[in-house]
Design an enzyme around this catalytic site. Structure first.
Site, short mmCIF file in Angstrom:
data_model
loop_
_atom_site.label_atom_id
_atom_site.label_comp_id
_atom_site.label_asym_id
_atom_site.label_seq_id
_atom_site.Cartn_x
_atom_site.Cartn_y
_atom_site.Cartn_z
N ASP A 173 0.85 -1.18 0.00
CA ASP A 173 0.00 0.00 0.00
C ASP A 173 0.89 1.24 0.00
O ASP A 173 1.82 1.34 0.80
CB ASP A 173 -0.90 0.00 1.24
CG ASP A 173 -1.91 1.12 1.21
OD1 ASP A 173 -3.00 0.91 0.65
OD2 ASP A 173 -1.60 2.21 1.74
N ASN A 181 -3.05 12.91 -3.34
CA ASN A 181 -4.15 13.38 -4.19
C ASN A 181 -4.69 14.73 -3.73
O ASN A 181 -4.96 15.63 -4.54
CB ASN A 181 -5.28 12.35 -4.21
CG ASN A 181 -5.02 11.21 -5.17
OD1 ASN A 181 -4.32 11.38 -6.17
ND2 ASN A 181 -5.57 10.05 -4.88
N HIS A 186 -5.18 14.69 -8.50
CA HIS A 186 -5.30 13.30 -8.94
C HIS A 186 -4.35 12.97 -10.10
O HIS A 186 -3.96 11.82 -10.26
CB HIS A 186 -6.75 13.00 -9.33
CG HIS A 186 -7.67 12.95 -8.14
ND1 HIS A 186 -7.78 11.84 -7.34
CD2 HIS A 186 -8.50 13.88 -7.61
CE1 HIS A 186 -8.65 12.08 -6.37
NE2 HIS A 186 -9.11 13.31 -6.51
N ASP A 190 -1.92 9.78 -10.18
CA ASP A 190 -1.76 8.81 -11.27
C ASP A 190 -0.29 8.62 -11.63
O ASP A 190 0.16 7.50 -11.91
CB ASP A 190 -2.53 9.29 -12.51
CG ASP A 190 -4.04 9.17 -12.35
OD1 ASP A 190 -4.48 8.52 -11.39
OD2 ASP A 190 -4.77 9.72 -13.19
N GLU A 216 -4.63 2.26 -4.39
CA GLU A 216 -3.18 2.34 -4.25
C GLU A 216 -2.58 1.05 -3.70
O GLU A 216 -1.45 1.04 -3.21
CB GLU A 216 -2.79 3.52 -3.36
CG GLU A 216 -3.18 3.39 -1.90
CD GLU A 216 -4.59 3.87 -1.58
OE1 GLU A 216 -4.84 4.22 -0.42
OE2 GLU A 216 -5.44 3.90 -2.50
#
Length: 307
Positions: A173, A181, A186, A190, A216
């Protein structure tokens, strides 16, 4: 491209193979349908994607061969072209009704063969693209969750016959991903996901399985002994933390990863392995993040980097 040609007439077989080579492809020759079927049944995943087969052959004709091949578990369905010297209209209708994709009247010409191969290449390319879309995560390029679980299940089935090597389920994770974010947007998130995926794929071995599990989170399955798996986990921590991720804004963002690794060489359901790995991941996150915890002796690795 490899193209299989099947014909019991030696002259037609050699002419067809010569035309295939002249068209810029590799010809694989079989003298009858049974020989061709044996080739495909031995390893359906590595056989040619295009088959050119004569209609009229002893023992098993082209139509039966076509139907038999349609029943094999190909990852990409072969493009089948039937050839015959019979009446064009009757032969073409029969060929298509028996599962063929196309038809060529004998004697074949280089021009007609090239045209049909171009059609075959387009269709095969479309099949491969659709297959890749079905198996991979669109953002990271890794296996998606469904494909990853299928691949891991196959590894587990093989591993059950070997006591010397452990099955190592790793749940990963990205730490503080929501903060990334919220702070950077965002698009930055990405970029981080793609970069972390790339680094994971780079450091893992070719026979390890990695997939994007969701959001994630990543799921990794390794076959390793207790010493090797800790070396792998150390490498993963190091490659994620050693260099920052460069964002489009020019900012350099250091990213860390937490991992839970469940090691077990006993017969156990995939869902149970994931549940144990997930519990270990939460231990890693609750004890400070940027580390891994395994069930071997509850050791943890901290990268000792200040952020």
């Amino acid at each position: 491209m490899n193209i299989l040609i099947v014909d019991d007439n030696d002259i037609d077989l050699e002419i067809g193979a010569h035309l295939i080579e002249a068209a810029g492809h590799k010809a694989i020759k079989c003298h009858n349908a049974k020989e061709a079927l044996l080739l495909f049944e031995s390893d359906a995943d590595t056989t040619p994607n295009v088959i050119i087969t004569d209609w009229s052959m002893p023992d098993m004709d082209g139509s039966e061969l076509c139907q038999r091949m349609r029943g094999l578990p190909f990852s990409v369905s072969p493009y089948i072209i039937l050839t015959t010297a019979d009446s064009i209209e009757d032969a073409e209708v029969n060929a298509l009704e028996h599962g063929a994709d196309d038809f060529i009247e004998k004697p074949m010409t280089l021009r007609s063969l090239k045209a049909r191969i171009r059609v075959a290449e387009r269709i095969i390319s479309t099949q491969l693209n659709l297959k890749n879309l079905a198996l991979t995560d669109g953002l990271t390029g890794l296996l998606n969750r469904r494909a990853g679980m299928t691949a891991i299940q196959s590894q587990l089935a093989r591993l059950e016959r070997c006591d010397a090597v452990h099955g190592c389920m790793i749940m990963c994770d990205i730490d503080y991903f929501k903060r990334i974010n919220d702070t950077h947007g965002h698009t930055a998130g990405d970029i981080v996901l793609r970069e972390v995926s790339s680094r994971l794929a780079e450091t893992l071995r070719a026979f390890d399985t990695i997939c994007r599990y969701g959001g994630e989170e990543f799921l990794i399955f390794c076959e390793a002994d207790e010493v090797t798996i800790q070396t792998i986990l150390d490498r993963v921590i190091d490659i994620i933390t050693k260099e920052p991720v460069l964002l489009d804004s020019g900012d350099a963002l250091f990213v860390t990863l937490s991992m839970g690794c469940y090691v077990n060489n006993k017969v156990q359901a995939l869902s149970d392995r994931i549940k144990h790995a997930d519990a270990l991941l939460y231990q890693a996150k609750n004890s400070g993040r940027n580390r891994y915890i395994t069930n071997i002796d509850q050791k943890h690795k901290d990268a000792n980097r200040a952020y």
